[in-house]
Write a protein that holds these residues in place. Structure first.
Motif, PDB file in Angstrom:
ATOM      1  N   SER A 126      64.084  22.779  19.161  1.00  0.00           N
ATOM      2  CA  SER A 126      65.098  21.725  19.285  1.00  0.00           C
ATOM      3  C   SER A 126      66.295  22.048  18.405  1.00  0.00           C
ATOM      4  CB  SER A 126      64.497  20.364  18.889  1.00  0.00           C
ATOM      5  OG  SER A 126      64.117  20.392  17.524  1.00  0.00           O
ATOM      6  N   GLU A 127      67.370  21.311  18.605  1.00  0.00           N
ATOM      7  CA  GLU A 127      68.596  21.538  17.828  1.00  0.00           C
ATOM      8  C   GLU A 127      68.357  21.276  16.350  1.00  0.00           C
ATOM      9  OE1 GLU A 127      71.461  22.788  18.792  1.00  0.00           O
ATOM     10  OE2 GLU A 127      70.763  23.044  20.844  1.00  0.00           O
ATOM     11  N   GLU A 128      67.519  20.294  16.026  1.00  0.00           N
ATOM     12  CA  GLU A 128      67.236  19.974  14.622  1.00  0.00           C
ATOM     13  C   GLU A 128      66.421  21.093  13.966  1.00  0.00           C
ATOM     14  OE1 GLU A 128      65.310  16.254  14.623  1.00  0.00           O
ATOM     15  OE2 GLU A 128      67.091  15.115  15.221  1.00  0.00           O
ATOM     16  N   GLU A 129      65.469  21.635  14.722  1.00  0.00           N
ATOM     17  CA  GLU A 129      64.602  22.679  14.156  1.00  0.00           C
ATOM     18  C   GLU A 129      65.316  24.018  14.008  1.00  0.00           C
ATOM     19  OE1 GLU A 129      61.447  22.623  16.960  1.00  0.00           O
ATOM     20  OE2 GLU A 129      60.236  21.165  15.815  1.00  0.00           O
ATOM     21  N   LYS A 130      66.408  24.212  14.771  1.00  0.00           N
ATOM     22  CA  LYS A 130      67.140  25.485  14.684  1.00  0.00           C
ATOM     23  C   LYS A 130      67.741  25.712  13.308  1.00  0.00           C
ATOM     24  CE  LYS A 130      68.350  26.145  19.550  1.00  0.00           C
ATOM     25  NZ  LYS A 130      69.460  26.231  20.534  1.00  0.00           N
ATOM     26  N   GLU A 131      67.983  24.647  12.573  1.00  0.00           N
ATOM     27  CA  GLU A 131      68.569  24.787  11.236  1.00  0.00           C
ATOM     28  C   GLU A 131      67.521  25.103  10.182  1.00  0.00           C
ATOM     29  OE1 GLU A 131      70.658  21.196  10.477  1.00  0.00           O
ATOM     30  OE2 GLU A 131      72.118  21.509  12.089  1.00  0.00           O
ATOM     31  N   GLY A 132      66.249  25.051  10.571  1.00  0.00           N
ATOM     32  CA  GLY A 132      65.188  25.322   9.607  1.00  0.00           C
ATOM     33  C   GLY A 132      64.984  26.811   9.369  1.00  0.00           C
ATOM     34  N   PHE A 134      62.185  28.548   9.481  1.00  0.00           N
ATOM     35  CA  PHE A 134      61.290  29.202  10.439  1.00  0.00           C
ATOM     36  C   PHE A 134      62.062  29.678  11.671  1.00  0.00           C
ATOM     37  CE2 PHE A 134      58.459  28.966  14.149  1.00  0.00           C
ATOM     38  CZ  PHE A 134      57.509  29.904  13.771  1.00  0.00           C
ATOM     39  N   ALA A 135      62.880  28.808  12.239  1.00  0.00           N
ATOM     40  CA  ALA A 135      63.674  29.158  13.418  1.00  0.00           C
ATOM     41  C   ALA A 135      64.662  30.265  13.084  1.00  0.00           C
ATOM     42  CB  ALA A 135      64.403  27.922  13.933  1.00  0.00           C
ATOM     43  N   GLY A 137      64.277  32.569  10.801  1.00  0.00           N
ATOM     44  CA  GLY A 137      63.524  33.815  10.679  1.00  0.00           C
ATOM     45  C   GLY A 137      63.170  34.404  12.039  1.00  0.00           C
ATOM     46  N   MET A 138      62.758  33.549  12.971  1.00  0.00           N
ATOM     47  CA  MET A 138      62.455  34.014  14.319  1.00  0.00           C
ATOM     48  C   MET A 138      63.689  34.636  14.989  1.00  0.00           C
ATOM     49  SD  MET A 138      59.906  31.238  16.113  1.00  0.00           S
ATOM     50  CE  MET A 138      60.042  32.136  17.643  1.00  0.00           C
ATOM     51  N   GLU A 139      64.826  33.984  14.793  1.00  0.00           N
ATOM     52  CA  GLU A 139      66.083  34.477  15.390  1.00  0.00           C
ATOM     53  C   GLU A 139      66.442  35.858  14.850  1.00  0.00           C
ATOM     54  OE1 GLU A 139      69.419  34.352  17.848  1.00  0.00           O
ATOM     55  OE2 GLU A 139      67.831  32.826  17.724  1.00  0.00           O
ATOM     56  N   LYS A 140      66.260  36.036  13.547  1.00  0.00           N
ATOM     57  CA  LYS A 140      66.599  37.333  12.931  1.00  0.00           C
ATOM     58  C   LYS A 140      65.653  38.436  13.418  1.00  0.00           C
ATOM     59  CE  LYS A 140      68.759  35.561   8.722  1.00  0.00           C
ATOM     60  NZ  LYS A 140      68.650  35.423   7.248  1.00  0.00           N
ATOM     61  N   VAL A 141      64.355  38.122  13.498  1.00  0.00           N
ATOM     62  CA  VAL A 141      63.390  39.122  13.973  1.00  0.00           C
ATOM     63  C   VAL A 141      63.684  39.488  15.425  1.00  0.00           C
ATOM     64  CG1 VAL A 141      60.961  39.560  14.472  1.00  0.00           C
ATOM     65  CG2 VAL A 141      61.598  38.407  12.357  1.00  0.00           C
ATOM     66  N   TYR A 142      64.006  38.464  16.222  1.00  0.00           N
ATOM     67  CA  TYR A 142      64.313  38.712  17.644  1.00  0.00           C
ATOM     68  C   TYR A 142      65.546  39.610  17.789  1.00  0.00           C
ATOM     69  CZ  TYR A 142      66.181  37.819  22.298  1.00  0.00           C
ATOM     70  OH  TYR A 142      66.704  37.967  23.566  1.00  0.00           O
ATOM     71  N   LYS A 143      66.580  39.308  17.040  1.00  0.00           N
ATOM     72  CA  LYS A 143      67.809  40.120  17.127  1.00  0.00           C
ATOM     73  C   LYS A 143      67.552  41.560  16.679  1.00  0.00           C
ATOM     74  CE  LYS A 143      71.250  36.457  16.652  1.00  0.00           C
ATOM     75  NZ  LYS A 143      72.333  35.879  15.802  1.00  0.00           N
ATOM     76  N   GLN A 144      66.759  41.714  15.625  1.00  0.00           N
ATOM     77  CA  GLN A 144      66.439  43.062  15.147  1.00  0.00           C
ATOM     78  C   GLN A 144      65.654  43.838  16.205  1.00  0.00           C
ATOM     79  OE1 GLN A 144      64.096  43.134  11.584  1.00  0.00           O
ATOM     80  NE2 GLN A 144      64.323  45.343  11.284  1.00  0.00           N
ATOM     81  N   LEU A 145      64.698  43.176  16.854  1.00  0.00           N
ATOM     82  CA  LEU A 145      63.893  43.825  17.882  1.00  0.00           C
ATOM     83  C   LEU A 145      64.759  44.249  19.064  1.00  0.00           C
ATOM     84  CD1 LEU A 145      61.103  44.636  18.958  1.00  0.00           C
ATOM     85  CD2 LEU A 145      60.827  42.281  19.787  1.00  0.00           C
ATOM     86  N   VAL A 146      65.645  43.373  19.516  1.00  0.00           N
ATOM     87  CA  VAL A 146      66.524  43.689  20.649  1.00  0.00           C
ATOM     88  C   VAL A 146      67.478  44.823  20.291  1.00  0.00           C
ATOM     89  CG1 VAL A 146      68.364  42.779  22.111  1.00  0.00           C
ATOM     90  CG2 VAL A 146      66.348  41.388  21.652  1.00  0.00           C
ATOM     91  N   THR A 147      67.963  44.827  19.042  1.00  0.00           N
ATOM     92  CA  THR A 147      68.885  45.884  18.597  1.00  0.00           C
ATOM     93  C   THR A 147      68.208  47.250  18.608  1.00  0.00           C
ATOM     94  OG1 THR A 147      70.093  44.335  17.183  1.00  0.00           O
ATOM     95  CG2 THR A 147      70.361  46.679  16.715  1.00  0.00           C
ATOM     96  N   GLU A 148      66.977  47.315  18.122  1.00  0.00           N
ATOM     97  CA  GLU A 148      66.246  48.582  18.093  1.00  0.00           C
ATOM     98  C   GLU A 148      65.931  49.069  19.507  1.00  0.00           C
ATOM     99  OE1 GLU A 148      65.793  50.483  15.479  1.00  0.00           O
ATOM    100  OE2 GLU A 148      66.855  48.966  14.299  1.00  0.00           O
ATOM    101  N   LEU A 149      65.599  48.142  20.401  1.00  0.00           N
ATOM    102  CA  LEU A 149      65.348  48.531  21.793  1.00  0.00           C
ATOM    103  C   LEU A 149      66.621  49.085  22.440  1.00  0.00           C
ATOM    104  CD1 LEU A 149      63.112  45.554  22.993  1.00  0.00           C
ATOM    105  CD2 LEU A 149      62.398  47.925  22.635  1.00  0.00           C
ATOM    106  N   ASP A 150      67.737  48.467  22.106  1.00  0.00           N
ATOM    107  CA  ASP A 150      69.014  48.944  22.652  1.00  0.00           C
ATOM    108  C   ASP A 150      69.331  50.355  22.149  1.00  0.00           C
ATOM    109  OD1 ASP A 150      71.649  48.198  24.079  1.00  0.00           O
ATOM    110  OD2 ASP A 150      72.333  48.898  22.116  1.00  0.00           O
ATOM    111  N   LYS A 151      68.977  50.659  20.911  1.00  0.00           N
ATOM    112  CA  LYS A 151      69.250  51.978  20.347  1.00  0.00           C
ATOM    113  C   LYS A 151      68.466  53.086  21.054  1.00  0.00           C
ATOM    114  CE  LYS A 151      70.475  50.575  15.628  1.00  0.00           C
ATOM    115  NZ  LYS A 151      70.057  50.614  14.198  1.00  0.00           N
ATOM    116  N   VAL A 152      67.251  52.781  21.507  1.00  0.00           N
ATOM    117  CA  VAL A 152      66.439  53.809  22.167  1.00  0.00           C
ATOM    118  C   VAL A 152      66.718  53.868  23.662  1.00  0.00           C
ATOM    119  CG1 VAL A 152      64.617  53.692  20.445  1.00  0.00           C
ATOM    120  CG2 VAL A 152      64.472  52.239  22.492  1.00  0.00           C
ATOM    121  N   GLY A 153      67.630  53.020  24.160  1.00  0.00           N
ATOM    122  CA  GLY A 153      68.031  53.113  25.567  1.00  0.00           C
ATOM    123  C   GLY A 153      67.514  52.017  26.468  1.00  0.00           C
ATOM    124  N   VAL A 154      66.947  50.956  25.903  1.00  0.00           N
ATOM    125  CA  VAL A 154      66.448  49.835  26.705  1.00  0.00           C
ATOM    126  C   VAL A 154      67.573  48.816  26.871  1.00  0.00           C
ATOM    127  CG1 VAL A 154      64.734  47.990  26.887  1.00  0.00           C
ATOM    128  CG2 VAL A 154      64.103  50.209  25.891  1.00  0.00           C
TER     129      VAL A 154
END
Length: 209
Positions: A126-132, A134-135, A137-154
């Motif tokens: 939810s919008e309220e939980e996005k400021e927490g 936990f949310a 941390g999840m956003e940062k891990v997700y962005k890091q994962l997508v960035t690394e996949l993009d580097k290898v050609g995904v």
């Protein structure tokens, strides 16, 4: 008597002269024959020497021609072996690359569901939980994962609004839509990806009818 004596002298002189002439002729003939024989032997010797020299030249020429043939044969063999080695090296590199890509695809196919779960989890916050924390941390891990996949050609496949392409899209349903034309992708149900310009996973889509 005197006349007889004179005749005998004359006869003797004639005989002596004949013998002398015969001796001279014999000596001359012998000398001529010797000169002729010497000249002939010299000519024969010269011809023999020339023949020997020519035979030596022929042998040398044959030896050179054999060496040239051996050199050409060895050079040809070397070129063929180098070409075969170069082809082997290229083929081996291609096979290694293909094996690496196959292994990478297998791993990436297992990683994509993790990316899907991150996206589902983030979309459920939810919008309220996005400021927490936990949310965040999840956003940062997700962005890091997508960035690394993009580097290898995904790369993600863009599909909404695009004309349906069976090479990239997997249609699971048809829907009515005023936003896109008939035969185009109206909704993306599951994101598709490519790896080095090859489809890693087809996009699961709904097509406008």
């Amino acid at each position: 008597m005197n006349k007889d004596i004179d005749l005998e002298k004359e006869n003797v002189d004639v005989e002596v002269n004949e013998e002398v002439n015969e001796n001279i002729n014999e000596e001359v003939n012998e000398e001529v024959n010797e000169e002729v024989n010497e000249t002939a032997s010299e000519e024969v010797n010269e011809e023999a020497v020339e023949e020997k020299e020519e035979s030596k030249k022929d042998k040398k020429a044959k030896k050179k021609s054999k060496k040239d043939e051996q050199i050409e044969d060895l050079t040809d063999r070397l070129k063929r072996q180098m070409a075969e080695f170069d082809n082997f090296r290229k083929r081996t590199e291609k096979e290694k690359s293909q094996m690496f890509d196959m292994g990478a695809k297998t791993i990436l196919e297992k990683v994509l569901p993790i990316v899907d779960n991150f996206e589902r989890g983030l979309s459920a916050i939810s919008e309220e939980e996005k400021e927490g924390a936990f949310a965040d941390g999840m956003e940062k891990v997700y962005k890091q994962l997508v960035t690394e996949l993009d580097k290898v050609g995904v790369k993600p496949i863009e599909c909404v609004g695009e004309e349906f392409d069976p090479a990239k899209h997997n249609a699971v349903m048809q829907v009515e839509s005023d936003e896109v034309e008939t035969g185009c992708v109206a909704q993306e149900l599951l994101k598709g990806y490519t790896y080095k310009d090859e489809v890693l996973r087809h996009s699961m889509v709904a097509v406008a009818q």
